[in-house]
Design an enzyme around this catalytic site. Structure first.
Site, PDB file in Angstrom:
ATOM      1  N   CYS A   1       0.830  -1.206   0.000  1.00  9.68           N
ATOM      2  CA  CYS A   1       0.000   0.000   0.000  1.00  9.68           C
ATOM      3  C   CYS A   1       0.866   1.258   0.000  1.00  9.68           C
ATOM      4  CB  CYS A   1      -0.930   0.006   1.213  1.00  9.68           C
ATOM      5  SG  CYS A   1      -2.228  -1.241   1.155  1.00  9.68           S
TER       6      CYS A   1
ATOM      7  N   CYS B   1      13.623   9.495  -7.969  1.00 11.82           N
ATOM      8  CA  CYS B   1      12.350   8.786  -7.785  1.00 11.82           C
ATOM      9  C   CYS B   1      11.897   9.002  -6.341  1.00 11.82           C
ATOM     10  CB  CYS B   1      12.489   7.301  -8.108  1.00 11.82           C
ATOM     11  SG  CYS B   1      13.588   6.404  -6.981  1.00 11.82           S
TER      12      CYS B   1
END
EC number: 2.7.7.80
Length: 482
Positions: free
Chosen positions: A253, A435
Site C-alpha cells: 500500500c 524517484c
C-alpha cells in the site's frame, strides 16, 4: 463588531467544552454499565460455586445485551442462537491495519465474546485515512493497544487480548490454538502462507482478504476445517496459490496506494463472513462451495465471484501427501521468507554514479545547466515536483519497446518514444534521475547509459540517492511526505 466576534468565539469554546464533557460522561456510563454487568456475572458465578447449585436465569442473555444486540437478533438468519454462538466465540485477527480495524470494529459491535489482535506496528499518521480504530492522538502507540482502546469504548463486554508483536512461525501455533476462527488481515505473502498453514494444521477456518489501490479480494479457507488428507475440507491458501508471486512483483500500500473505503469494504466483508462461519458452527457448509470474491471500486459491476476448486490432491499442507507439519512450522525448517523470496534495496550503481540530495541541492542553487528526470508515476508527480523536472514514469520506460537511439551525426536519429529529444541531444547538460525512494532511479540511470546517453562516460548520468524521502530529510523539510 469585535465584541460580537469575541462573543461567538466564547460560545464556540463553551460548546466544545460541554460536548467534551458529555462525551466523557457517556464513556464513563458505558464503562460503568460494563463493569456492573461483569460484577453481576462474577457474583452469580461465585454464589453458584459456593452453594454448588446453578441458578437458572429466565433469559439466556442479560437485559443490556438484548438492548445492544436486538436489531441483529431479529434477523431470521441470525436469531438468538446466532447471538449466543457469537458470545461464546473466540476470534483472532492478525493485523490491526486497514483490514483488521473495520473487521474488529464490526465483530466487537456484534458481540463476539473474545477478540485477539496480533500486530507489532505502531500507529503512523499515514494510517489514519483508512485504519479507522486509530486516532490522531494515538500516533506512535502500538496498534493493538490503540485498537483495543477504541473497541472497549464501543463495547466493553467482549474480552480483548493484545498480542503485541508480529506473528512468527515459532509463536503462531501457540497463539492460534486458543481461538475458533482466524482472520488474515496482513499484507505480505510470507505471513499469509504462515497463517494459512497454521490454521489448517490446527483445524481453524480462515477468512482471508487483501486490498490494493481500488481493488480487493476475499476468500473463506479451510472451511469446513477437516484434517489434512480429508477431501471434504475446504481448500487452503496453498491450494489457491501453490507458488508465491515473484518477490519483485509484490506491491505494498505504501508503494501502490490504497483508497480507504476499498480496504474498509474488504474488512467489513471479512467480519460478515466471520459471523456466518461462527453462527453456522456445527452445521453443514457443503452448500457453500469455496469462491474468490473480487471487488473493484471503479468497475461495473463492482463485485465478481470466481469459483474455487476443492483441496489440491498434492497440497503441501492439507493433502494426504502433506509435508508441512506443526513441528516444521515451529522449528523454522519451513522458512516462509525463503519460500516467498525477498527484494533487497537496489544498489546497482557505483558511488561515482550517485550523488546525495544535498549535493544536488548545491547544483540546483548554482543554477547549473542540467536535465532532471523524475521517474515517479504521473499521479505522484502531480502531488509535488521539482521545478523544471521532466516526468518520465518508470512504468512507461519498462513497458516501451524501442531500439537504442543512434547518436552518430551522420545517421537519422532514432529515439525511444518516451525520451524527449532535448535530453538525448543536449549532450552538454548532465542528466540527474530521481524517484520516490532511490530504487527506480538507479534502474533508469542504468537504462539511459545502455542507450548511450552518457556518450561513453563523457556526459554525467547520475542518480540522486534516497530519492525524495532523502530530499525531504536533507534539503526541504516542507516537501510533502505522502
Amino acid at each position: 463588531m469585535e465584541d460580537l466576534e469575541t462573543r461567538c468565539a466564547s460560545l464556540r469554546t463553551e460548546i466544545a467544552a460541554a460536548e467534551a464533557q458529555l462525551t466523557k460522561l457517556k464513556r464513563e456510563l458505558h464503562e460503568a454499565e460494563g463493569a456492573a454487568l461483569r460484577a453481576q456475572s462474577q457474583k452469580t458465578a461465585s454464589a453458584n460455586a459456593t452453594t454448588g447449585q446453578r441458578t437458572k436465569s429466565k433469559w439466556p442473555l442479560h437485559g443490556e445485551e438484548y438492548r445492544r444486540y436486538g436489531r441483529q437478533m431479529i434477523v431470521p438468519q441470525f436469531g438468538l442462537q446466532g447471538q449466543l454462538k457469537l458470545r461464546d466465540a473466540k476470534v483472532l485477527i492478525v493485523g490491526a491495519g486497514g483490514l483488521g480495524c473495520p473487521a474488529a470494529l464490526y465483530l466487537a459491535g456484534a458481540g463476539v465474546g473474545t477478540i485477539g489482535l496480533v500486530d507489532g506496528d505502531t500507529v503512523e499518521a499515514s494510517n489514519l485515512h483508512r485504519q479507522v480504530l486509530h486516532r490522531s492522538r494515538n500516533v506512535g502507540k502500538l496498534k493493538v493497544d490503540s485498537a483495543i482502546e477504541y473497541l472497549r469504548e464501543l463495547n466493553p463486554h467482549p474480552t480483548y487480548i493484545a498480542h503485541q508483536a508480529h506473528l512468527t512461525p515459532r509463536e503462531a501455533p501457540d497463539i492460534f490454538k486458543d481461538y475458533d476462527l482466524i482472520l488474515d488481515c496482513t499484507d505480505n505473502p510470507a505471513t499469509r502462507y504462515l497463517i494459512s498453514d497454521t490454521a489448517v494444521l490446527l483445524g481453524k477456518p480462515l477468512v482471508s482478504a487483501s486490498a490494493l489501490r481500488t481493488e480487493g479480494q476475499l476468500m473463506v479457507l479451510n472451511n469446513p476445517p477437516q484434517p489434512p488428507g480429508d477431501k471434504t475440507g475446504g481448500p487452503c491458501y496453498r491450494c489457491v496459490f501453490p507458488k508465491p508471486p515473484p518477490a519483485n512483483s509484490v506491491t505494498s500500500c505504501a508503494d501502490g496506494g490504497i483508497l480507504g473505503p476499498v480496504v474498509g469494504t474488504m474488512g467489513v466483508l471479512q467480519a460478515s463472513e466471520a459471523i456466518k462461519v461462527l453462527t453456522s458452527a456445527g452445521e453443514s457448509v457443503e452448500a457453500t462451495p469455496p469462491s474468490l470474491l473480487i471487488f473493484s471500486a471503479y468497475s461495473s459491476p463492482q463485485f465478481r465471484t470466481i469459483k474455487l476448486r476443492s483441496r489440491r490432491p498434492n497440497c503441501a499442507v492439507c493433502s494426504a501427501e502433506a509435508t508441512v507439519t506443526l513441528e516444521s512450522v515451529r522449528s523454522g525448517s519451513m522458512d516462509y521468507v525463503f519460500f516467498c523470496g525477498t527484494v533487497d534495496p537496489a544498489d546497482i550503481l557505483s558511488p561515482e554514479e550517485r550523488i546525495s540530495p544535498s549535493e544536488y541541492g548545491n547544483v540546483d542553487s548554482a543554477g547549473a545547466q542540467r536535465h532532471i528526470i523524475d521517474v515517479r508515476e504521473k499521479v505522484q508527480f502531480d502531488i509535488c515536483s521539482l521545478e523544471n523536472s521532466i516526468n518520465i514514469p518508470m512504468s512507461t520506460i519498462l513497458a516501451s519497446a524501442y531500439s537504442a537511439p543512434t547518436l552518430d551525426a551522420d545517421e537519422p536519429k532514432r529515439l525511444p518514444s518516451w525520451l524527449p529529444p532535448e535530453v538525448a541531444h543536449e549532450s552538454n547538460k548532465p542528466i540527474y534521475v530521481v524517484c520516490r525512494q532511490g530504487n527506480d532511479s538507479q534502474t533508469v540511470v542504468r537504462k539511459l547509459k545502455e542507450l548511450g546517453l552518457d556518450h561513453g562516460g563523457e556526459r554525467p548520468v547520475v542518480d540522486i540517492k534516497g530519492g525524495f524521502r532523502s530530499w525531504r530529510e536533507q534539503v526541504d523539510p516542507d516537501w510533502p511526505d505522502y
